[in-house]
Write a protein that holds these residues in place. Structure first.
Motif, short mmCIF file in Angstrom:
data_model
loop_
_atom_site.label_atom_id
_atom_site.label_comp_id
_atom_site.label_asym_id
_atom_site.label_seq_id
_atom_site.Cartn_x
_atom_site.Cartn_y
_atom_site.Cartn_z
N PHE A 285 18.93 -5.05 -28.92
CA PHE A 285 19.19 -6.12 -30.02
C PHE A 285 19.76 -7.46 -29.65
N GLY A 286 20.93 -7.05 -29.06
CA GLY A 286 21.83 -8.31 -28.57
C GLY A 286 21.14 -9.00 -27.56
N LYS A 287 20.33 -8.57 -26.65
CA LYS A 287 19.63 -8.84 -25.59
C LYS A 287 18.67 -10.02 -26.27
N LYS A 288 17.74 -9.50 -27.17
CA LYS A 288 16.92 -10.36 -28.08
C LYS A 288 17.44 -11.29 -28.92
N LEU A 289 18.51 -11.15 -29.46
CA LEU A 289 19.20 -12.08 -30.43
C LEU A 289 19.77 -13.22 -29.60
N THR A 290 20.29 -13.10 -28.20
CA THR A 290 20.79 -14.15 -27.49
C THR A 290 19.77 -14.66 -26.37
N GLY A 291 19.03 -14.08 -26.32
CA GLY A 291 17.82 -14.51 -25.09
C GLY A 291 18.65 -14.22 -23.85
N LEU B 197 30.36 -11.39 -26.78
CA LEU B 197 30.40 -11.86 -25.01
C LEU B 197 29.13 -12.43 -24.88
N LEU B 198 28.06 -12.14 -25.44
CA LEU B 198 26.71 -12.33 -25.18
C LEU B 198 26.56 -13.92 -25.79
N GLU B 199 27.21 -14.06 -26.81
CA GLU B 199 27.16 -15.25 -27.43
C GLU B 199 28.01 -16.30 -26.90
N ALA B 200 29.10 -15.92 -26.35
CA ALA B 200 30.09 -16.76 -25.55
C ALA B 200 29.39 -17.11 -24.33
N PHE B 201 28.79 -16.37 -23.49
CA PHE B 201 28.03 -16.50 -22.53
C PHE B 201 27.14 -17.65 -22.71
N GLN B 202 26.28 -17.40 -23.70
CA GLN B 202 25.17 -18.30 -24.05
C GLN B 202 25.93 -19.88 -24.48
N HIS B 203 26.95 -19.68 -25.13
CA HIS B 203 27.42 -20.98 -25.69
C HIS B 203 28.05 -21.80 -24.54
N ASP B 204 28.63 -21.15 -23.69
CA ASP B 204 29.51 -21.67 -22.38
C ASP B 204 28.60 -21.75 -21.34
N GLN B 205 27.32 -21.68 -21.43
CA GLN B 205 26.16 -21.62 -20.50
C GLN B 205 26.42 -20.94 -19.22
N ALA C 210 30.19 -15.00 -15.39
CA ALA C 210 30.48 -14.17 -16.41
C ALA C 210 31.81 -13.34 -15.87
N LEU C 211 31.96 -12.92 -15.00
CA LEU C 211 33.22 -12.17 -14.64
C LEU C 211 34.40 -13.04 -14.55
#
Length: 92
Positions: A32-38, A66-74, A81-82
């Protein structure tokens, strides 16, 4: 030759081989998170890894954040990520 990246499914099987067995609900939430954030499989796997290291269990809201933060901060790959979570003080 570059190491081939694991799919999310392969990473989950790898975790299971190491003794980290996630519930069906957790696995559903991961996808679900993978799909939500792409997010790419590489970032999803990094988010799972960090979530398990920080929380010592799968925490869905932490993982999504975390996924949303990764997406937001490219953030584009596992290395970034690490570094990102280290710089933010999430993982030391």
């Amino acid at each position: 030759m570059a190491k081939r990246k694991r799919t999310v499914e392969e990473y989950l099987m790898h975790l299971e081989d190491k003794g980290f067995i996630l519930s069906e609900e957790a696995v559903g939430f991961i996808f679900f998170g993978k799909k939500l954030t792409g997010a790419s499989d590489e970032l999803v796997n990094a988010a799972i890894e960090v979530t398990l290291k920080v929380k010592q269990r799968f925490d869905g809201s932490f993982y999504i954040s975390l996924l949303e933060a990764f997406q937001h901060d490219q953030v584009k790959n596992r290395y970034q990520a690490l570094r990102y979570v280290e710089q933010k003080g999430i993982l030391t």
